[in-house]
Design a protein around this motif. Structure first.
Motif, PDB file in Angstrom:
ATOM      1  N   LEU A  84      13.630  11.168  21.332  1.00 51.37           N
ATOM      2  CA  LEU A  84      12.490  10.293  21.938  1.00 51.37           C
ATOM      3  C   LEU A  84      11.120  10.524  21.526  1.00 51.37           C
ATOM      4  N   TRP A  85      10.989  11.639  21.043  1.00 51.93           N
ATOM      5  CA  TRP A  85       9.523  11.850  20.326  1.00 51.93           C
ATOM      6  C   TRP A  85       9.394  10.946  19.014  1.00 51.93           C
ATOM      7  N   ALA A  86      10.679  11.080  18.412  1.00 51.09           N
ATOM      8  CA  ALA A  86      10.475  10.141  17.066  1.00 51.09           C
ATOM      9  C   ALA A  86      10.536   8.588  17.335  1.00 51.09           C
TER      10      ALA A  86
ATOM     11  N   LEU B 257       7.324   3.824  17.015  1.00 53.50           N
ATOM     12  CA  LEU B 257       6.536   2.634  17.428  1.00 53.50           C
ATOM     13  C   LEU B 257       5.159   2.581  17.538  1.00 53.50           C
ATOM     14  N   SER B 258       4.557   3.739  17.408  1.00 51.30           N
ATOM     15  CA  SER B 258       2.987   3.756  17.301  1.00 51.30           C
ATOM     16  C   SER B 258       2.476   3.181  16.321  1.00 51.30           C
ATOM     17  N   PHE B 259       3.282   3.530  15.151  1.00 53.98           N
ATOM     18  CA  PHE B 259       2.554   2.994  14.041  1.00 53.98           C
ATOM     19  C   PHE B 259       2.233   1.571  13.892  1.00 53.98           C
ATOM     20  N   PRO B 260       3.187   0.656  14.248  1.00 50.48           N
ATOM     21  CA  PRO B 260       2.755  -0.784  14.382  1.00 50.48           C
ATOM     22  C   PRO B 260       1.792  -0.906  15.498  1.00 50.48           C
ATOM     23  N   ALA B 261       1.633  -0.307  16.604  1.00 43.24           N
ATOM     24  CA  ALA B 261       0.659  -0.495  17.645  1.00 43.24           C
ATOM     25  C   ALA B 261      -0.929  -0.111  17.061  1.00 43.24           C
ATOM     26  N   VAL B 262      -0.883   0.827  16.122  1.00 44.49           N
ATOM     27  CA  VAL B 262      -2.315   1.221  15.696  1.00 44.49           C
ATOM     28  C   VAL B 262      -2.848   0.147  14.779  1.00 44.49           C
ATOM     29  N   THR B 263      -1.825  -0.613  14.191  1.00 37.96           N
ATOM     30  CA  THR B 263      -2.139  -1.640  13.158  1.00 37.96           C
ATOM     31  C   THR B 263      -2.983  -2.947  14.019  1.00 37.96           C
TER      32      THR B 263
ATOM     33  N   SER C  44      10.875   3.159  11.255  1.00 37.41           N
ATOM     34  CA  SER C  44      10.051   2.200  10.825  1.00 37.41           C
ATOM     35  C   SER C  44      10.789   1.191  10.092  1.00 37.41           C
ATOM     36  N   MET C  45      11.777   1.581   9.073  1.00 38.22           N
ATOM     37  CA  MET C  45      12.777   0.664   8.412  1.00 38.22           C
ATOM     38  C   MET C  45      13.447   0.079   9.380  1.00 38.22           C
ATOM     39  N   LEU C  46      13.970   0.409  10.500  1.00 31.20           N
ATOM     40  CA  LEU C  46      14.769  -0.548  11.267  1.00 31.20           C
ATOM     41  C   LEU C  46      14.014  -1.533  11.971  1.00 31.20           C
TER      42      LEU C  46
END
Length: 313
Positions: free
Chosen positions: A21-23, A28-34, A269-271
Motif C-alpha cells: 500500500l505504501w508503494a 500515485l503521489s508523483f503525478p499529484a505533485v506535478t 509509475s509505468m502502469l
C-alpha cells in the motif's frame, strides 16, 4: 486511544501488505505533485506537508500514555529528523543540477545501503538471499528508469551534485535502520503512530529551518487554494500514512526489506503511464518489470527474518 496508536506493528504478512500500500500511495503521489503551481519553494512546502501530517497524527495519538519520548528517544528522533532533512535537502538541491536518470540510478542504492547500514547497527543478519533479491530489484528499477528516460546512454556522471544526492540517499537508508535500532533498545515508543508523529515533527522543523535559510519565503505568496488542498492531501497520505506504514513495517521486517518496496514505485509509475498513454506500451518495459515483480515476490516468500526485540522500560 485509537487502534492505530495502540498497535506498533502487524504480522509479517500484514507488514508486507502495508508496504505494498505504501508503494501504491507513493507512486500515485508523483503525478499529484506535478499539479502544484510552479515557483513554490520545495523545502518550505515539504515542511508544511510534514506539519500537516504531524497534526493529523497528533489527533491519532491523543491520550497515549507514552506520547512524550525520553531523553535518549528525543535525541534519536533528532538524528532521524536530520536524516529526513538531509535527504530532502540533497534531493531538491541536486534536482537543478542532476539528470532525472542519474537521480533514479543513485536512488536504487537505498535498499542496499539500508541492508549494509543495518548490518553495521546489528539490526540485519547476513542474508545472501535478501541481497540477491535487492540486486534483482535494483536492476529492474534501473531498467525501468532507463526506458522511462528514452533509453539515454551515459546518464550517470558522478560529480559534486551526484555525490551530495548519494549522501542524501544514505541518509534516507539510515532512517529505518535507526528506527529499528531505537525500537529494539526501548528508546522509541512501541506505537508506530507515535514514532511517526515524532519523526514528522522533528524532521519538519529541521526541513523548515533549512528552507528558511536557502529559499525565499515570499515565494509562498504564490500558493493558491488548490495548492493548499493538494498539499493537505500529500501531507496526510503521502507523508503521514506512508510514514506510519513504514514504521509499522520496520517493527517486524528488516530495513533492507522495508526499503526494497521503493523498487515498486517506477513499476507503478509505468502502469499509470500505460493507463494515460497506451501508445507507450512496448516490449522494452518487460525486462525491468519482470525483475521488479520477481524481486518483490521473493521478498514476500521469505521468512520473517530478524524479529523486533521486546522494548525495555
Amino acid at each position: 486511544m485509537s487502534s492505530l496508536s495502540k498497535s506498533s506493528a502487524a504480522t509479517p504478512e500484514g507488514a508486507h501488505a502495508g508496504m505494498l500500500l505504501w508503494a501504491l500511495i507513493v507512486g500515485l503521489s508523483f503525478p499529484a505533485v506535478t499539479l502544484l503551481s510552479d515557483g513554490l519553494p520545495p523545502l518550505l512546502l515539504t515542511a508544511i506537508r510534514f506539519a500537516i501530517a504531524a497534526a493529523a497524527m497528533a489527533v491519532v495519538i491523543r491520550g497515549a500514555r507514552d506520547r512524550w519520548p525520553g531523553g535518549r528517544g528525543l535525541a534519536l528522533y533528532g538524528v532521524m529528523g536530520l536524516c529526513l532533512a538531509g535527504f530532502f535537502g540533497a534531493m531538491f538541491w541536486a534536482a537543478h543540477q542532476v539528470t532525472a536518470l542519474s537521480m533514479a540510478t543513485l536512488y536504487v542504492s537505498v535498499p542496499l545501503l539500508a541492508y549494509g547500514l543495518g548490518r553495521l547497527f546489528g539490526v540485519e543478519r547476513r542474508n545472501g538471499g535478501l541481497v540477491a533479491s535487492l540486486l534483482l530489484g535494483a536492476g529492474g528499477a534501473l531498467a525501468l528508469a532507463w526506458v522511462g528516460a528514452g533509453g539515454a546512454a551515459g546518464g550517470l556522471d558522478f560529480g559534486l551534485a551526484e555525490g551530495l544526492f548519494f549522501l542524501g540517499c544514505g541518509a534516507s537508508a539510515l532512517y529505518p535502520v535507526l528506527s529499528k535500532w531505537g525500537l529494539e533498545r526501548g528508546w522509541l515508543s512501541d506505537s508506530a503512530a507515535l514514532r511517526t508523529f515524532w519523526s514528522l515533527a522533528v524532521g519538519g522543523v529541521l526541513i523548515g529551518l533549512l528552507g528558511l535559510a536557502v529559499e525565499p519565503v515570499q515565494a509562498l505568496s504564490r500558493i493558491t487554494a488548490a495548492d493548499l488542498l493538494l498539499v493537505a492531501y500529500l501531507g496526510v497520505f503521502s507523508s503521514g500514512v506512508t510514514f506510519w506504514l513504514m514504521q509499522r513495517g520496520a517493527a517486524v521486517l528488516t530495513p533492507g526489506t522495508v526499503t526494497a518496496y521503493t523498487y515498486l514505485v517506477p513499476f507503478l509509475s509505468m502502469l499509470i503511464l500505460f493507463a494515460t498513454d497506451p501508445a507507450t506500451i512496448g516490449w522494452q518495459w518487460l525486462p525491468g518489470s519482470a525483475a521488479v515483480v520477481l524481486a518483490i515476490a521473493s521478498l514476500l516468500r521469505r521468512p520473517r527474518g530478524r524479529p523486533a526485540l521486546t522494548p525495555t522500560p
